[in-house]
Design a protein around this motif. Sequence first.
Motif, PDB file in Angstrom:
ATOM      1  N   GLU A 103      -5.400  -5.563  -5.844  1.00  0.00           N
ATOM      2  CA  GLU A 103      -4.076  -6.100  -6.135  1.00  0.00           C
ATOM      3  C   GLU A 103      -3.238  -6.204  -4.873  1.00  0.00           C
ATOM      4  OE1 GLU A 103      -2.812  -7.526  -8.534  1.00  0.00           O
ATOM      5  OE2 GLU A 103      -0.656  -7.446  -8.208  1.00  0.00           O
ATOM      6  N   VAL A 104      -3.321  -5.199  -4.007  1.00  0.00           N
ATOM      7  CA  VAL A 104      -2.579  -5.246  -2.744  1.00  0.00           C
ATOM      8  C   VAL A 104      -3.077  -6.398  -1.879  1.00  0.00           C
ATOM      9  CG1 VAL A 104      -2.101  -4.004  -0.591  1.00  0.00           C
ATOM     10  CG2 VAL A 104      -2.045  -2.780  -2.774  1.00  0.00           C
ATOM     11  N   ARG A 105      -4.398  -6.585  -1.815  1.00  0.00           N
ATOM     12  CA  ARG A 105      -4.951  -7.687  -1.029  1.00  0.00           C
ATOM     13  C   ARG A 105      -4.502  -9.042  -1.593  1.00  0.00           C
ATOM     14  NH1 ARG A 105      -8.702  -5.699   2.428  1.00  0.00           N
ATOM     15  NH2 ARG A 105      -9.787  -3.775   1.871  1.00  0.00           N
ATOM     16  N   ARG A 106      -4.450  -9.130  -2.915  1.00  0.00           N
ATOM     17  CA  ARG A 106      -4.021 -10.393  -3.538  1.00  0.00           C
ATOM     18  C   ARG A 106      -2.574 -10.719  -3.166  1.00  0.00           C
ATOM     19  NH1 ARG A 106      -1.076 -12.111  -7.526  1.00  0.00           N
ATOM     20  NH2 ARG A 106      -0.493  -9.997  -8.163  1.00  0.00           N
ATOM     21  N   LEU A 107      -1.691  -9.711  -3.215  1.00  0.00           N
ATOM     22  CA  LEU A 107      -0.289  -9.920  -2.850  1.00  0.00           C
ATOM     23  C   LEU A 107      -0.164 -10.346  -1.390  1.00  0.00           C
ATOM     24  CD1 LEU A 107       1.326  -6.861  -4.677  1.00  0.00           C
ATOM     25  CD2 LEU A 107       1.636  -9.277  -5.252  1.00  0.00           C
ATOM     26  N   LEU A 108      -0.943  -9.705  -0.521  1.00  0.00           N
ATOM     27  CA  LEU A 108      -0.891 -10.040   0.901  1.00  0.00           C
ATOM     28  C   LEU A 108      -1.383 -11.463   1.136  1.00  0.00           C
ATOM     29  CD1 LEU A 108      -0.237  -8.974   3.722  1.00  0.00           C
ATOM     30  CD2 LEU A 108      -2.572  -8.106   3.866  1.00  0.00           C
ATOM     31  N   LYS A 109      -2.461 -11.848   0.437  1.00  0.00           N
ATOM     32  CA  LYS A 109      -3.019 -13.190   0.592  1.00  0.00           C
ATOM     33  C   LYS A 109      -2.051 -14.261   0.082  1.00  0.00           C
ATOM     34  CE  LYS A 109      -7.248 -15.806  -0.365  1.00  0.00           C
ATOM     35  NZ  LYS A 109      -8.588 -15.771  -1.020  1.00  0.00           N
ATOM     36  N   GLN A 110      -1.248 -13.911  -0.931  1.00  0.00           N
ATOM     37  CA  GLN A 110      -0.296 -14.857  -1.497  1.00  0.00           C
ATOM     38  C   GLN A 110       1.039 -14.874  -0.752  1.00  0.00           C
ATOM     39  OE1 GLN A 110       0.012 -13.837  -5.652  1.00  0.00           O
ATOM     40  NE2 GLN A 110      -1.990 -14.701  -6.168  1.00  0.00           N
ATOM     41  N   GLY A 111       1.094 -14.186   0.396  1.00  0.00           N
ATOM     42  CA  GLY A 111       2.308 -14.211   1.201  1.00  0.00           C
ATOM     43  C   GLY A 111       3.412 -13.326   0.662  1.00  0.00           C
ATOM     44  N   GLN A 112       3.061 -12.210   0.023  1.00  0.00           N
ATOM     45  CA  GLN A 112       4.049 -11.272  -0.500  1.00  0.00           C
ATOM     46  C   GLN A 112       3.840  -9.898   0.150  1.00  0.00           C
ATOM     47  OE1 GLN A 112       4.661 -11.584  -4.899  1.00  0.00           O
ATOM     48  NE2 GLN A 112       2.912 -12.989  -4.814  1.00  0.00           N
ATOM     49  N   PRO A 113       4.023  -9.800   1.467  1.00  0.00           N
ATOM     50  CA  PRO A 113       3.738  -8.525   2.151  1.00  0.00           C
ATOM     51  C   PRO A 113       4.662  -7.390   1.724  1.00  0.00           C
ATOM     52  CG  PRO A 113       4.832 -10.070   3.636  1.00  0.00           C
ATOM     53  CD  PRO A 113       4.487 -10.843   2.397  1.00  0.00           C
ATOM     54  N   ALA A 114       5.931  -7.680   1.387  1.00  0.00           N
ATOM     55  CA  ALA A 114       6.849  -6.615   0.985  1.00  0.00           C
ATOM     56  C   ALA A 114       6.376  -5.954  -0.303  1.00  0.00           C
ATOM     57  CB  ALA A 114       8.264  -7.177   0.811  1.00  0.00           C
ATOM     58  N   GLU A 115       5.969  -6.772  -1.289  1.00  0.00           N
ATOM     59  CA  GLU A 115       5.447  -6.222  -2.532  1.00  0.00           C
ATOM     60  C   GLU A 115       4.132  -5.464  -2.282  1.00  0.00           C
ATOM     61  OE1 GLU A 115       8.026  -9.699  -3.460  1.00  0.00           O
ATOM     62  OE2 GLU A 115       6.450  -9.228  -2.016  1.00  0.00           O
ATOM     63  N   ALA A 116       3.294  -6.015  -1.391  1.00  0.00           N
ATOM     64  CA  ALA A 116       2.033  -5.345  -1.059  1.00  0.00           C
ATOM     65  C   ALA A 116       2.296  -3.986  -0.410  1.00  0.00           C
ATOM     66  CB  ALA A 116       1.205  -6.227  -0.117  1.00  0.00           C
ATOM     67  N   LEU A 117       3.328  -3.910   0.450  1.00  0.00           N
ATOM     68  CA  LEU A 117       3.651  -2.646   1.119  1.00  0.00           C
ATOM     69  C   LEU A 117       4.126  -1.611   0.115  1.00  0.00           C
ATOM     70  CD1 LEU A 117       3.924  -1.111   3.771  1.00  0.00           C
ATOM     71  CD2 LEU A 117       6.256  -2.005   3.976  1.00  0.00           C
ATOM     72  N   THR A 118       4.939  -2.027  -0.859  1.00  0.00           N
ATOM     73  CA  THR A 118       5.412  -1.090  -1.883  1.00  0.00           C
ATOM     74  C   THR A 118       4.239  -0.501  -2.664  1.00  0.00           C
ATOM     75  OG1 THR A 118       7.494  -2.303  -2.117  1.00  0.00           O
ATOM     76  CG2 THR A 118       6.855  -0.845  -3.927  1.00  0.00           C
ATOM     77  N   LYS A 119       3.301  -1.358  -3.042  1.00  0.00           N
ATOM     78  CA  LYS A 119       2.151  -0.886  -3.820  1.00  0.00           C
ATOM     79  C   LYS A 119       1.234   0.006  -2.988  1.00  0.00           C
ATOM     80  CE  LYS A 119       1.687  -4.230  -7.558  1.00  0.00           C
ATOM     81  NZ  LYS A 119       1.734  -3.142  -8.580  1.00  0.00           N
ATOM     82  N   ILE A 120       1.024  -0.349  -1.725  1.00  0.00           N
ATOM     83  CA  ILE A 120       0.117   0.464  -0.913  1.00  0.00           C
ATOM     84  C   ILE A 120       0.747   1.805  -0.573  1.00  0.00           C
ATOM     85  CG2 ILE A 120       0.739  -0.208   1.461  1.00  0.00           C
ATOM     86  CD1 ILE A 120      -2.802   0.081  -0.016  1.00  0.00           C
ATOM     87  N   ASP A 121       2.085   1.860  -0.441  1.00  0.00           N
ATOM     88  CA  ASP A 121       2.753   3.144  -0.218  1.00  0.00           C
ATOM     89  C   ASP A 121       2.560   4.066  -1.416  1.00  0.00           C
ATOM     90  OD1 ASP A 121       5.612   1.956   1.739  1.00  0.00           O
ATOM     91  OD2 ASP A 121       3.683   2.794   2.351  1.00  0.00           O
ATOM     92  N   ALA A 122       2.651   3.511  -2.624  1.00  0.00           N
ATOM     93  CA  ALA A 122       2.417   4.317  -3.830  1.00  0.00           C
ATOM     94  C   ALA A 122       0.966   4.790  -3.892  1.00  0.00           C
ATOM     95  CB  ALA A 122       2.773   3.497  -5.072  1.00  0.00           C
ATOM     96  N   TYR A 123       0.051   3.907  -3.513  1.00  0.00           N
ATOM     97  CA  TYR A 123      -1.377   4.257  -3.483  1.00  0.00           C
ATOM     98  C   TYR A 123      -1.626   5.401  -2.502  1.00  0.00           C
ATOM     99  CZ  TYR A 123      -6.409   3.537  -2.770  1.00  0.00           C
ATOM    100  OH  TYR A 123      -7.763   3.712  -2.675  1.00  0.00           O
ATOM    101  N   ILE A 124      -1.043   5.318  -1.293  1.00  0.00           N
ATOM    102  CA  ILE A 124      -1.252   6.345  -0.271  1.00  0.00           C
ATOM    103  C   ILE A 124      -0.613   7.665  -0.687  1.00  0.00           C
ATOM    104  CG2 ILE A 124      -0.712   6.976   2.126  1.00  0.00           C
ATOM    105  CD1 ILE A 124      -0.929   3.996   2.816  1.00  0.00           C
ATOM    106  N   ALA A 125       0.525   7.600  -1.375  1.00  0.00           N
ATOM    107  CA  ALA A 125       1.197   8.825  -1.806  1.00  0.00           C
ATOM    108  C   ALA A 125       0.309   9.667  -2.706  1.00  0.00           C
ATOM    109  CB  ALA A 125       2.497   8.472  -2.530  1.00  0.00           C
ATOM    110  N   SER A 126      -0.524   9.016  -3.509  1.00  0.00           N
ATOM    111  CA  SER A 126      -1.426   9.752  -4.401  1.00  0.00           C
ATOM    112  C   SER A 126      -2.753  10.097  -3.734  1.00  0.00           C
ATOM    113  CB  SER A 126      -1.703   8.935  -5.673  1.00  0.00           C
ATOM    114  OG  SER A 126      -2.356   7.708  -5.346  1.00  0.00           O
ATOM    115  N   ARG A 127      -3.066   9.436  -2.601  1.00  0.00           N
ATOM    116  CA  ARG A 127      -4.324   9.694  -1.881  1.00  0.00           C
ATOM    117  C   ARG A 127      -4.043   9.688  -0.386  1.00  0.00           C
ATOM    118  NH1 ARG A 127      -4.681   5.756  -5.561  1.00  0.00           N
ATOM    119  NH2 ARG A 127      -5.990   6.081  -7.424  1.00  0.00           N
ATOM    120  N   PRO A 128      -3.306  10.663   0.136  1.00  0.00           N
ATOM    121  CA  PRO A 128      -2.863  10.622   1.535  1.00  0.00           C
ATOM    122  C   PRO A 128      -3.977  10.673   2.565  1.00  0.00           C
ATOM    123  CG  PRO A 128      -2.382  12.762   0.538  1.00  0.00           C
ATOM    124  CD  PRO A 128      -2.808  11.858  -0.574  1.00  0.00           C
TER     125      PRO A 128
END
Length: 395
Positions: free
Chosen positions: A20-45
């Motif tokens: 999902e993060v890759r899809r957002l990045l590919k569609q030109g939505q890096p801010a949304e991708a960053l929000t999702k990846i930050d949540a992902y990293i918070a649970s798996r640091p």
Amino acid sequence: MTGLLLACTVVPAMADEISEVRRLLKQGQPAEALTKIDAYIASRPREAQGRFLKGLILVEMDRPSEAFVVFSELNEDYPELPEPYNNLAVLYAREKQYEKARTALEMAIRTDPGYAIARENLGDVYARLASESYGQALQLDPANKLAKSKLSRLRELNLGASGGDTGRPGTTLQPASGSSRTTGAAPSRGSAAPLPTSNTAATKPVTKVTPIASAEILPEKPAQKPAEAKVDPLQHSSTTVIAERTAVRQDSERGVEAGGWDLLFSPYTLHYNPDKDHKPVVMLGLNKALEGRWFAGGVVFSNSFGQPSTYVYAGQRYVDPFGFENWYLQWTAGLLYGYVGEYEDKVPLNYKGFSPGLVPSIGYRFNKYVYGELDFLGAAGLMFTVVAPLPKDWP
């Protein structure tokens, strides 16, 4: 069984989040991708894939200083991964810090000699360094025809110092060949857009930033073998100097985890059931890394009854199991010889001194020079072993 079912549920969920993060990045939505990846990293640091993807997103958002921190921390935590070194070199090159870029790329290649993108980028960095030097030589001596000729050759090869300073970033992450460290889900390595070039004069470089393409998950493939380069007489001397300097770089990687050797020494074994016939057990041996997590080795020791013995084996090592940093688990299996005469029955399946062996172990890495290890000798006892990882180029 419960743990296996949980793993089968969690791994697809992790892959879906990354996709999902890759899809957002590919569609030109890096801010949304960053929000999702930050949540992902918070649970798996400690999971490397998410952190690496965050670095790509920060570069896409033109936040290089933050991306620099991400890739630097990945280098510290997972020195066996070549991609963070390569992408760190890309950031250095954008800032015209070519010597630092060269160092990072040499580390990437040292980690994975088959990483073609890093080798290509290193060639471009060498060319930029050469262009700068030729330009400076012409400023000091405008009549220097040889320097003009060399600079002209670089321009003919479209390797001038200006433009394309971003290099080719690695956009997917996989452990380097022979690595024994686990980094979480890691698709095979993809390629990014080629390096743009121009013929602008070497003394006045202009940075062109090429957006990093979003990563696609590709079928796993073997490391590419870099093409052989032909060096003409004009370039031979400078290339030789660079190669010599590269050869004497300090190697921070040691032991089996770096594809080398471990020296083993055990001064003491604890017997669960002490016997009046027991003698002190002293062991000395070597491990050698093979492909993946595999290694092989052999030890010589005085067994519990004072008989000279040997154990030849192969096994696997699992570093940072279940997220526990600096710990490792391993097992070995092989052929044991030494329990003969009246002590043949002290080990199972013994035939004229030969018997099968299986030794599970748990270890702790105090630093890169010394590990401590406990070897479980079945129902007989517990061996305390000191492991000394040797330099990667030993012997």
